[in-house]
Motif scaffolding. Structure first.
Motif, short mmCIF file in Angstrom:
data_model
loop_
_atom_site.label_atom_id
_atom_site.label_comp_id
_atom_site.label_asym_id
_atom_site.label_seq_id
_atom_site.Cartn_x
_atom_site.Cartn_y
_atom_site.Cartn_z
N UNK A 230 0.85 -1.26 0.08
CA UNK A 230 0.02 -0.09 0.09
C UNK A 230 0.91 1.28 0.03
N UNK A 231 1.92 1.25 0.85
CA UNK A 231 2.94 2.44 0.80
C UNK A 231 3.64 2.71 -0.63
N UNK A 232 3.68 1.59 -1.31
CA UNK A 232 4.25 1.80 -2.72
C UNK A 232 3.42 1.98 -3.84
N UNK A 233 2.06 2.11 -3.50
CA UNK A 233 1.21 2.70 -4.54
C UNK A 233 1.03 3.81 -4.65
N UNK A 234 -0.14 4.15 -5.35
CA UNK A 234 -0.49 5.63 -5.66
C UNK A 234 -0.87 6.32 -4.42
N UNK A 235 -0.61 7.58 -4.49
CA UNK A 235 -0.99 8.64 -3.60
C UNK A 235 -2.49 9.22 -3.47
N UNK A 236 -2.77 9.83 -2.63
CA UNK A 236 -4.26 10.74 -2.65
C UNK A 236 -3.81 12.29 -2.56
N UNK A 237 -4.79 12.74 -3.35
CA UNK A 237 -4.69 14.34 -3.27
C UNK A 237 -5.76 14.75 -2.97
N UNK A 238 -5.61 16.06 -2.04
CA UNK A 238 -6.22 16.92 -1.45
C UNK A 238 -6.86 17.91 -2.35
N UNK A 239 -8.23 18.11 -2.41
CA UNK A 239 -8.97 19.25 -3.04
C UNK A 239 -9.83 19.82 -2.27
N UNK A 240 -10.21 21.09 -2.86
CA UNK A 240 -11.09 21.80 -1.96
C UNK A 240 -10.85 22.03 -0.81
N UNK A 241 -9.75 22.51 -0.27
CA UNK A 241 -9.37 22.94 0.95
C UNK A 241 -9.78 21.64 2.01
N UNK A 242 -9.39 20.52 1.61
CA UNK A 242 -9.67 19.40 2.38
C UNK A 242 -10.77 18.71 2.46
N UNK A 243 -11.94 19.05 1.75
CA UNK A 243 -13.27 18.54 1.89
C UNK A 243 -13.29 17.11 1.04
N UNK A 244 -12.40 17.17 -0.07
CA UNK A 244 -12.64 15.91 -0.90
C UNK A 244 -11.15 15.40 -1.37
N UNK A 245 -11.02 14.23 -1.25
CA UNK A 245 -9.63 13.68 -1.65
C UNK A 245 -9.74 12.73 -2.75
N UNK A 246 -9.01 12.72 -3.81
CA UNK A 246 -9.05 11.59 -4.84
C UNK A 246 -7.50 11.06 -5.10
N UNK A 247 -7.53 10.24 -6.10
CA UNK A 247 -6.10 9.61 -6.19
C UNK A 247 -5.35 10.56 -7.37
N UNK A 248 -4.25 10.80 -6.77
CA UNK A 248 -3.28 11.53 -7.43
C UNK A 248 -2.82 10.85 -8.88
N UNK A 249 -2.93 11.42 -9.91
CA UNK A 249 -2.55 10.68 -11.23
C UNK A 249 -1.45 11.85 -12.05
N UNK A 250 -0.75 12.84 -11.16
CA UNK A 250 0.30 13.51 -11.86
C UNK A 250 1.68 12.79 -11.77
N UNK A 251 2.67 13.70 -11.91
CA UNK A 251 4.03 13.12 -11.97
C UNK A 251 4.63 13.20 -10.50
N UNK A 252 5.27 11.95 -10.04
CA UNK A 252 5.97 11.81 -8.98
C UNK A 252 7.20 12.03 -9.07
N UNK A 253 7.72 12.98 -7.98
CA UNK A 253 9.10 13.35 -7.88
C UNK A 253 9.79 12.23 -7.46
N UNK A 254 11.39 12.33 -7.94
CA UNK A 254 12.49 11.40 -7.60
C UNK A 254 13.40 11.90 -6.69
N UNK A 255 13.83 11.32 -5.86
CA UNK A 255 13.59 9.91 -5.27
C UNK A 255 12.09 9.96 -4.72
#
Length: 826
Positions: free
Chosen positions: A318-343
């Motif tokens: 689970x910790x190696x999977x996709x992240x969640x992203x916060x939208x609308x000042x914390x009222x709604x979260x959805x899966x993050x689909x953008x670019x992930x930094x390295x490392x």
């Protein structure tokens, strides 16, 4: 499948808790325990005191004590803060662990001003003055809290300050770290229940770091505002070598990530969203680590518990999977689909990063740290083993657990769970093919109280249970309570096996070649054994009611009755039989019902004989012996003047006058008492409780104990139609409490009654179409059919209660029992 404990043992019965040892003192709330296997000491933290007990026998008189109570001035300050002077304004020991080879470290709430102190292990005294504990210990005795000392570094998780947000901290040594509050709050009203260190650096091919895992329940962030108050269970992780960021996330964790723990019944889409307790089971390698959790429901008025098991590999996934992203000042979260930094954000320092000159977390790029700050939540949920709970019980609230491993005779390693409840019971269960089989349940205390902690010592072969009133020590197994081969095998206890004569603990036998055990099936090995079956004789009169008792020790067993070797089929009203948990009831016995009755226990497809009755039903019992003739009158007394007719007449008149006056006085008293009773208990009849009629019934002794303050029973007729047959139901009534005593607990809800049609007389054979065919027993009382029409062609008659009761008692008076009969009651 709802799992039922195989055996039940009660604290009020001496056979239930053999070898039990207890420790109690003037202190209360024994919440914190530390077991030192090498020194054979059990350290216990309570309210205002710390104890050092002998782990082999906690009841021994060698207990050492450190009294540490808040001062009167500190208690006064606590009261000024508006806190409760009965629960909160004391020093509750919340933390007690080893600091180094010579000292222990403890922290207490200290009446809402936390303090911590070192304990010299050798002398068992505080080695220094208490120090400030605001960042190490919560203020209140019930605030969610967990803490660890790892290599003399203290990791804590709680709500520390009086009005602050909860967070995860490393307190010492420098640098101190904590979780972030802005712009994204990493923890949302978190309630912590446990933590664990996993040495993932051992044998790691990537040069990974050790990690600390935290388990808690918090307010959901994945849902919309309409579900903002729902709770979810979480696991969070930080790296042991984390030192925070240089500018971004300075003095904050750079490796903090959290994911949801899912424990649910998939077929019902039913989720357990409250985490109550966690036990970490180390494996042969760090990757084999298992997490056992007790889950409950958010609704406080509904009792239910589930036990789920998670593997470390699923958590890492689970910790190696996709992240969640916060939208609308914390009222709604959805899966993050953008670019992930390295490392990758949130990972520990590994050999790959060291090759890039990133040796500590302060060297991580700012874009990585900024991503960690805004994306602490993972999208993937952690699924339990087999995608479902190991155990589900909808009538029990488990509070704490501990897990022990034992090798069976088949060579397999079995996990044995000891789970405490909110009412002071301890359940012992074994995991078999992804499900828990509850071997036994033990009532630890006479009065219900929650289990606050559970510890296991493999060296002492003991389990220790902390509670508000004291500490209890029990053996991990008690094989002697299984008296037959089938009892021993059906228990499926990995600790126990049959040696041909008795059930023994396999740990005490080096030669195990002759021992019998079947944990996987619980059915094999006793085919050639013979157990003695009790045979009892009884003679009764035609028309009497007879109860043949058959007590089954196992809660999973089903009774089967045979007559003359043939199984009795059907127990309708016309059959003349009823069956229930008490045994078999023969109603209005007939001569053709004489014979040999046998009771068998059927469990796991195994049929075992329990008891047999040789019943003789006679047309009439032998008449009583003739009375001896009256003695011959003696010689007449000599004549006296006192016995003259005139004196005798005066004596008779005086006696009649005195008796008449007494009758008048008694009449007035009876009228007054009758009027008071009619006003106070209109429409009720009271009888002495019948709970004591079943002294050997262990299965329901707990219910009798809970209602022992009720000293009366209330009789109510189900049918109020005088033209129909009355069916009387015995239910617990209200006792009259003695003065200066607490009132008894409320009576349990009434058992369901039989709804009769408006015209009972139109039904053939009276109530035969509506009465239950099986006697059901509740709170040690059985339903009693007092009157039933004799045939289909006879019109039912109306009898008053007194007439009906007198008629049955008169008939029972002539029943002749053989010497030393067994218990029987109808």
């Amino acid at each position: 499948t709802v799992v039922i404990p195989l055996l039940s043992f009660f604290s009020s019965l001496s056979s239930g808790l053999q070898g039990c040892r207890r420790f109690q003192s003037s202190a209360v709330n024994y919440n914190t325990m530390l077991l030192e296997a090498d020194s054979e000491r059990l350290y216990v933290g309570a309210r205002g005191a710390v104890f050092a007990l002998n782990a082999s026998d906690i009841s021994a008189s060698s207990a050492l004590t450190i009294e540490w109570e808040a001062s009167p001035e500190q208690k006064r300050q606590c009261l000024l803060k508006g806190k409760d002077n009965k629960t909160e304004c004391f020093n509750h020991i919340r933390f007690l662990q080893r600091f180094n080879s010579t000292h222990l470290y403890m922290c207490g709430t200290h009446a809402f001003r936390p303090l911590c102190a070192y304990i010299n292990e050798k002398t068992f005294v505080m080695s220094s003055q208490p120090e400030e504990g605001r960042d190490k210990c919560p203020y209140g005795p019930t605030t969610g809290y967990t803490a660890l000392i790892i290599d003399q570094e203290m990791y804590t998780a709680s709500q520390f300050e009086f009005r602050s947000f909860p967070d995860i901290r490393r307190n010492s040594p420098s640098p101190t770290l904590k979780t972030e509050d802005a712009p994204t709050r990493w923890l949302n009203e978190a309630d912590f229940v446990g933590s664990a260190l996993v040495r993932e650096s051992l044998g790691s091919s990537t040069g990974d770091d050790d990690k600390i895992y935290f388990f808690f329940t918090e307010k959901s962030q994945e849902q919309t505002t309409s579900y903002s108050h729902s709770r979810v269970t979480r696991v969070a992780r930080v790296c042991k070598g984390d030192r925070g960021g240089r500018l971004t996330l300075q003095k904050r964790w750079t490796s903090f990530l959290k994911a949801r723990l899912l424990c649910s019944l998939p077929e019902y889409d039913f989720h357990f969203n409250m985490l109550r307790s966690v036990f970490v089971m180390p494996g042969h390698t760090p990757q084999d680590t298992l997490f056992y959790g007790i889950f409950g429901l958010e609704w406080k008025n509904v009792k239910a518990s589930a036990v789920c098991r998670f593997s470390l590999s699923e958590v890492q996934k689970a910790f190696q999977g996709p992240y969640m992203e916060n939208q609308n000042s914390g009222f709604k979260w959805k899966e993050y689909t953008g670019k992930i930094p390295d490392p990758r954000p949130g990972t520990c320092i590994t050999n790959a990063l060291r090759a890039r000159d990133i040796n500590v977390s302060t060297s991580l790029p700012d874009d990585v740290l900024d991503f960690v700050r805004r994306h602490p939540l993972m999208s993937q949920q952690v699924q339990p083993s087999d995608k479902r709970p190991l155990l589900f019980r909808k009538t029990t609230d488990y509070t704490h657990m501990a897990v022990h491993t034992s090798q069976g005779l088949d060579g397999q390693m079995y996990h044995i769970l000891y789970m405490g409840t909110d009412e002071g019971w301890l359940h012992k269960a074994v995991e078999i093919e992804g499900q828990l089989h509850i071997i036994e349940e033990l009532q630890l205390f006479d009065e219900p109280q929650p289990v606050n902690s559970v510890l296991i010592s493999a060296k002492q072969m003991s389990v220790y249970v902390g509670s508000p009133s004291g500490v209890v020590q029990l053996s991990l197994s008690n094989c002697r309570r299984y008296t037959s081969c089938y009892d021993c095998i059906l228990a499926r206890d990995p600790h126990c096996a049959w040696n041909g004569a008795q059930c023994v603990d396999i740990m005490t036998h080096t030669d195990r070649s002759t021992l019998i055990q079947d944990i996987q099936n619980g059915s094999r090995g006793c085919e050639n054994t013979q157990d003695d079956v009790a045979l009892r004789y009884r003679s009764v009169r035609v028309g009497d009611d007879v109860l043949l008792q058959c007590e089954l020790s196992s809660n999973l067993a089903t009774p089967i009755w045979t007559l003359g070797g043939h199984e009795l089929q059907g127990y309708g009203l016309n059959s003349g039989f009823r069956t229930g948990t008490d045994g078999l009831l023969i109603i209005e016995a007939r001569q053709d019902q004489s014979g040999l009755y046998s009771c068998y226990s059927v469990e796991n497809n195994i049929k075992v004989a329990i008891v047999s009755y040789n019943i003789t039903i006679c047309l009439d019992l032998p008449p009583p012996p003739p009375r001896p003739p009256p003695p011959h009158p003696g010689p007449l007394l000599p004549h006296s003047e006192l016995l003259s007719p005139r004196n005798m007449q005066a004596m008779y008149l005086s006696l009649i006058t005195i008796l008449g006056g007494l009758c008048v006085v008694l009449t007035v008293v009876l009228v007054y008492v009758g009027f008071c009773l009619r006003v106070g208990n209109r429409g009720k009849y009271s009888l002495r409780t019948a709970a004591a009629a079943y002294p050997n019934n262990k299965r329901h002794s707990r219910n009798r104990k809970q209602h022992r303050s009720s000293s009366h029973m209330e009789l109510k007729t189900i049918s109020s139609n005088c033209n129909g047959n009355g069916f009387l139901q015995i239910v617990p009534g209200e006792g009259h409490p003695s003065p200066n005593k607490e009132p008894p607990p409320p009576a349990p809800p009434l058992p369901p009654t039989v709804q009769l049609p408006s015209s009972v007389c139109d039904i053939p054979n009276g109530l035969s179409a509506t009465l239950p065919s099986v006697l059901r027993r509740m709170n040690s009382n059985s339903y009693m059919l007092l009157r039933q029409s004799d045939s289909e062609n006879t019109s039912p008659l109306c009898y008053s209660f007194a007439e009906e009761l007198n008629r049955i008692l008169e008939k029972r008076k002539h029943t002749q029992l053989l010497p030393r009969p067994d218990e029987s009651s109808v």
